[in-house]
Design an enzyme around this catalytic site. Structure first.
Site, PDB file in Angstrom:
ATOM      1  CE  LYS A 128       6.085   3.332   3.005  1.00 20.62           C
ATOM      2  NZ  LYS A 128       5.378   4.492   3.511  1.00 20.62           N
TER       3      LYS A 128
HETATM    4  C1  LIG Z   1       4.513   5.120   4.623  1.00 24.30           C
HETATM    5  C2  LIG Z   1       3.125   5.557   4.331  1.00 24.30           C
HETATM    6  C3  LIG Z   1       2.716   6.897   4.480  1.00 24.30           C
HETATM    7  C4  LIG Z   1       3.540   7.919   5.176  1.00 24.30           C
HETATM    8  O1  LIG Z   1       4.756   8.170   4.594  1.00 24.30           O
HETATM    9  P1  LIG Z   1       5.784   9.072   5.425  1.00 24.30           P
HETATM   10  O2  LIG Z   1       6.755   9.516   4.366  1.00 24.30           O
HETATM   11  O3  LIG Z   1       6.405   8.178   6.455  1.00 24.30           O
HETATM   12  O4  LIG Z   1       5.021  10.189   6.012  1.00 24.30           O
HETATM   13  C5  LIG Z   1       1.466   7.252   4.044  1.00 24.30           C
HETATM   14  N1  LIG Z   1       0.618   6.349   3.512  1.00 24.30           N
HETATM   15  C6  LIG Z   1       0.954   5.059   3.384  1.00 24.30           C
HETATM   16  C7  LIG Z   1      -0.012   4.121   2.744  1.00 24.30           C
HETATM   17  C8  LIG Z   1       2.212   4.610   3.816  1.00 24.30           C
HETATM   18  O5  LIG Z   1       2.525   3.309   3.743  1.00 24.30           O
END
Ligand SMILES: *Cc1c(COP(=O)(O)O)cnc(C)c1O
Length: 395
Positions: free
Chosen positions: A190
């Site tokens: 991210k």
């Molecule tokens: C990555 C992601 C999540 C989950 O994030 P985590 O921190 O891995 O739980 C939720 N929603 C979307 C759209 C994502 O891309």
């Protein structure tokens, strides 16, 4: 003479400097590894940054979404609207609450769920909408917030892609702060990362209290302090909570990444622009469509999602991915729509033809590498490989 084989260019790679490393080492030396002073400092810095009254650091965005739905009291009587164009997490948290995820289609231009699609899915049981700012391109905010508020439906923002997307430059209005709660992700791919991690933000004191309680075993306030000098051995379990707390090692990473968020964003934006300019001027310009939002200052550019003009190609999207991989380039697909997955088909999807846009776009999308540190040379290498691959697959 030896010809150097080009190194594999991964789809994503975190930007970690000596500052992150030093910060994590300091925590390791401090003797306090789990939730503690550094996590508190990260929460305070984050809520100040986005301008939310409260921020609760957790070990994933999935946890943050789950805690938000718990605090709203979502139960088995309820429906929660979720775009089909998202990651597993956005819908599974609804099922954790034994409620029904109601999937909605997206619009072609942004791959976001438009207000009209959300509206059409609302019933008397709709308790909340989980809105995803796909790729970092924010939804229609604050229009969506006002629209749902008028119907007493809670807006929960899945802001996993959209930090630090600012919808209004003047107002410091960050995507993720418009709803009753917003969930940010610090997963390794991210825009800022703590390895694994997430943040729940809200302006609602009751929601913040409940989320904090449930994030650490439902144990009465500030459970983490029980091992500090200021703490007490005594605690009470007030409800059956979860184990969702963030470690101080992760928070130390997060604090530095937060300070670098604008720097990382401007590099992502610059690289995205380089892709779009190069592809638009390339001999395969007619074989691709570029992502929307290039001139939109609010885009967080978590992903650069290209659409292939598959009708004009002899190769499928999957085969283009394989050919790029053979040239040492990692790509991905965001997303395989939820309504196409076996679990959702089996459990929640009543009409598989109800998602024509997502179904069609799924065949065309390819996410190109986009990360600070890949450099202009990285972008140029991907574009060259795409030009070669698509040119030779032209119908
Ligand atoms: C990555 C992601 C999540 C989950 O994030 P985590 O921190 O891995 O739980 C939720 N929603 C979307 C759209 C994502 O891309």
């Amino acid at each position: 003479m030896r010809t150097a084989k080009a190194e594999f260019l991964p789809f994503a790679r975190p930007s970690i400097t000596h500052r992150e490393k030093d910060a994590v080492l300091q925590v390791l030396d401090s003797g306090w590894l789990t939730t503690g002073p550094t996590t508190k400092a990260f929460e305070e810095a984050f809520s100040r940054y986005v301008g939310s009254a409260y921020a609760i650091a957790v070990n994933s965005a999935t946890a943050a979404l789950h805690l938000a739905l718990d605090a709203l009291g979502v139960s088995d009587e309820d429906e929660v609207i979720v775009p089909t164009w998202t990651f597993a997490a956005s819908a599974e948290v609804v099922v954790y609450r034994r409620a029904r995820p109601v999937l909605v289609d997206i619009e072609q231009r942004t791959l976001n769920a438009p207000i009209s699609a959300i509206d059409a899915a609302i019933t008397s049981r709709t308790k909340a909408v989980i809105a995803v700012h796909f790729a970092g391109h924010p939804l229609e905010l604050p229009a969506l917030r006002d629209h749902l508020a008028a119907k007493s439906i809670a807006l929960i923002e899945d802001a996993a892609h959209s930090f630090p997307s600012r919808v209004d430059e003047r107002e410091n209005a960050y995507a993720g702060t418009f709803g009753r709660a917003g969930a940010y992700s610090f997963y390794a791919t991210k825009t800022i990362t703590t390895g694994e991690g997430g943040m729940l933000v809200t302006d609602d004191a009751a929601m913040a209290d409940r989320a904090r309680l449930m994030s650490l075993h439902g144990i009465s306030k500030d459970a983490w302090k029980r091992y500090t000098a200021a703490g007490s051995w005594y605690y009470e379990i007030e409800d059956a909570g979860y184990k969702y707390n963030m470690t101080d090692m992760a928070a130390a990473l997060g604090l530095v990444q937060l300070e670098r968020a604008e720097e990382l964003l401007s590099e992502r934006r610059r690289l995205a622009k380089r892709y779009s300019t190069a592809l638009a001027e390339s001999p395969v310009a007619d074989l691709v469509s570029l992502p929307a939002g290039m001139d939109d200052a609010s885009h967080a550019w978590h992903l650069y999602v290209l659409r292939l003009n598959v009708d004009a190609l002899t190769a499928s999207r999957g085969s283009v991915i394989d050919q790029l991989n053979q040239r040492g380039i990692g790509t991905s697909v965001h997303f395989i729509p939820l309504h196409l997955h076996p679990y959702h088909r089996r459990t929640w999807v009543t009409d598989s033809t109800a998602y024509p846009v997502a179904t069609a776009e799924y065949e065309r999308v390819i996410s190109l590498p986009l990360w600070p540190g890949m450099g202009d040379a990285g972008v140029d290498r991907v574009v060259d490989a795409l030009v070669d691959t698509l040119s030779s697959a032209r119908r």
